[in-house]
Design an enzyme around this catalytic site. Structure first.
Site, mmCIF file in Angstrom:
data_model
loop_
_atom_site.group_PDB
_atom_site.id
_atom_site.type_symbol
_atom_site.label_atom_id
_atom_site.label_comp_id
_atom_site.label_asym_id
_atom_site.label_seq_id
_atom_site.Cartn_x
_atom_site.Cartn_y
_atom_site.Cartn_z
ATOM 1 N N GLU A 1 -4.644 6.523 -4.918
ATOM 2 C CA GLU A 1 -4.241 5.901 -6.541
ATOM 3 C C GLU A 1 -6.412 6.050 -7.397
ATOM 4 O O GLU A 1 -7.804 6.336 -6.243
ATOM 5 C CB GLU A 1 -4.434 5.039 -6.211
ATOM 6 C CG GLU A 1 -3.577 4.032 -5.550
ATOM 7 C CD GLU A 1 -2.640 2.841 -5.076
ATOM 8 O OE1 GLU A 1 -1.026 2.296 -5.133
ATOM 9 O OE2 GLU A 1 -3.303 1.717 -5.464
ATOM 10 N N ARG B 1 0.687 -1.664 -0.461
ATOM 11 C CA ARG B 1 0.005 0.488 -0.567
ATOM 12 C C ARG B 1 1.306 1.792 0.112
ATOM 13 O O ARG B 1 1.823 1.521 0.842
ATOM 14 C CB ARG B 1 -0.662 0.118 1.442
ATOM 15 C CG ARG B 1 -1.724 -1.240 0.970
ATOM 16 C CD ARG B 1 -3.166 -0.683 -0.080
ATOM 17 N NE ARG B 1 -4.035 -1.465 0.472
ATOM 18 C CZ ARG B 1 -4.526 -2.958 -1.066
ATOM 19 N NH1 ARG B 1 -3.274 -3.144 -1.209
ATOM 20 N NH2 ARG B 1 -5.224 -3.288 -0.526
ATOM 21 N N HIS C 1 0.277 0.303 -10.355
ATOM 22 C CA HIS C 1 -0.070 -1.116 -8.960
ATOM 23 C C HIS C 1 -1.766 -2.338 -9.538
ATOM 24 O O HIS C 1 -2.762 -3.100 -9.910
ATOM 25 C CB HIS C 1 -1.567 -0.657 -8.271
ATOM 26 C CG HIS C 1 -2.795 -1.227 -7.211
ATOM 27 N ND1 HIS C 1 -2.937 -0.701 -5.940
ATOM 28 C CD2 HIS C 1 -2.477 -2.268 -6.798
ATOM 29 C CE1 HIS C 1 -2.655 -1.593 -5.549
ATOM 30 N NE2 HIS C 1 -3.066 -3.062 -5.275
#
Length: 317
Positions: free
Chosen positions: A263, A234, A284
């Protein structure tokens, strides 16, 4: 039972939802759902399937038919678990689906860095080998992974998958105990020892109040100046401005980030507005091999089946 999937765009179009469809009477899918669209789209749903759409207490209080929330991820900070329990709404997540994908990503990036793959490919494409006076053209130095110390922070399925591959490369694996822990479990080292000894530090722990800004200015100061930091967990685990400073001033050698604190990130994000050669960022996608995405969806289907048969597979409530 009627199910709605609120954000299918978080998955590749090559994945199949057939296993989920088999568990419900109807499945309605939306690519993206804005906050002001959730209530109207989910009002009559028995099951909500969501990856990142936020389901807060106010919204859950308005969904009288809702019986089950299936989170298509391991993290569940987008759902108010306490409110769900209050309204007798079951909540499930998924885990253990991305170990191969994340570990492959970690070593693809590490090999790219230590093997200098892109550089050496470019040398040949640019004709440097063809014009060489010897049988090879060296270019940037290549460094072996063997003998390197990799520090693993977060030793669940993802950290274990990375450790398994690291050992196959004859690397030394050291596993971090939780920061500030007074008890060091067998087979682990203190957090301080790991950050100081690691040539490579790879993050695989969840985001909690205790892990936010885990990699901060003080930690970066104590890492080796030739260390590589990898974050596939994260974004909030890393103090991004402190990392930017550490990279600029060569306090660590290299950073590989697959996640950021916001994000999608704003175009003005400081880490996206630098030309540093020792920083690589991807969007990601470490978890997102085709196989891992499909495994995840199969697990969601299993969670629905479990709920229907009064079992508690992957229940969070």
């Amino acid at each position: 039972m009627h199910a709605v999937f609120l954000d299918t765009q978080t998955f590749s179009t090559s994945t199949s939802l057939s296993s989920i469809s088999e568990q419900v009477e109807t499945l309605t899918c939306y690519e993206i759902t804005a906050p002001d669209e959730v209530l109207s789209r989910a009002r009559n749903a028995d099951i909500i399937i969501t990856n990142k759409v936020v389901l807060n207490a106010e919204l859950l209080a308005s969904l009288a038919n809702l019986k089950l929330i299936c989170i298509t991820a391991t993290g569940f900070n987008n759902v108010d678990i306490i409110a769900a329990k209050k309204h007798n709404i079951a909540v499930t997540n998924v885990s253990g689906y991305a170990g191969n994908s994340v570990a492959q990503y970690v070593f693809a990036q590490l090999l790219g860095y230590y093997q200098q793959t892109t550089h050496h490919n470019a040398n040949t494409e640019q004709g440097l080998w063809a014009s060489s006076n010897t049988f090879c053209y060296h270019g940037n130095s290549i460094t072996e992974l063997a003998g390197k110390t990799i520090g693993v922070i977060g030793y669940g399925s993802l950290g274990q998958a990375v450790a398994t591959i690291a050992r196959a490369f004859s690397m030394k694996v050291i596993i971090s105990e939780r920061p500030n822990s007074n008890i060091i479990r067998e087979g682990r080292l203190s957090f301080d020892e790991v950050i100081q000894q690691a040539d490579i530090l790879t993050l695989h722990c969840p985001q909690t109040a205790d892990t936010e800004n885990l990699i901060n200015r003080n930690v970066l100061e104590r890492m080796k100046n030739n260390a590589v930091l990898i974050n596939t967990a994260r974004g909030a685990l890393v103090d991004e401005l402190a990392l930017l400073d550490a990279l600029k001033n060569k306090k660590i050698a290299y950073a590989i980030l697959d996640v950021l604190s916001q994000e999608p990130p704003p175009a003005s994000h400081p880490l996206l507005n630098t030309e540093l050669a020792n920083l690589k960022i991807t969007a990601h996608i470490a978890w997102a091999s085709s196989e891992a995405q499909q495994r995840l969806l199969e697990l969601v289907a299993q969670n629905i089946l479990s709920f229907k048969t009064d079992e508690r597979l992957n229940r969070l409530d």
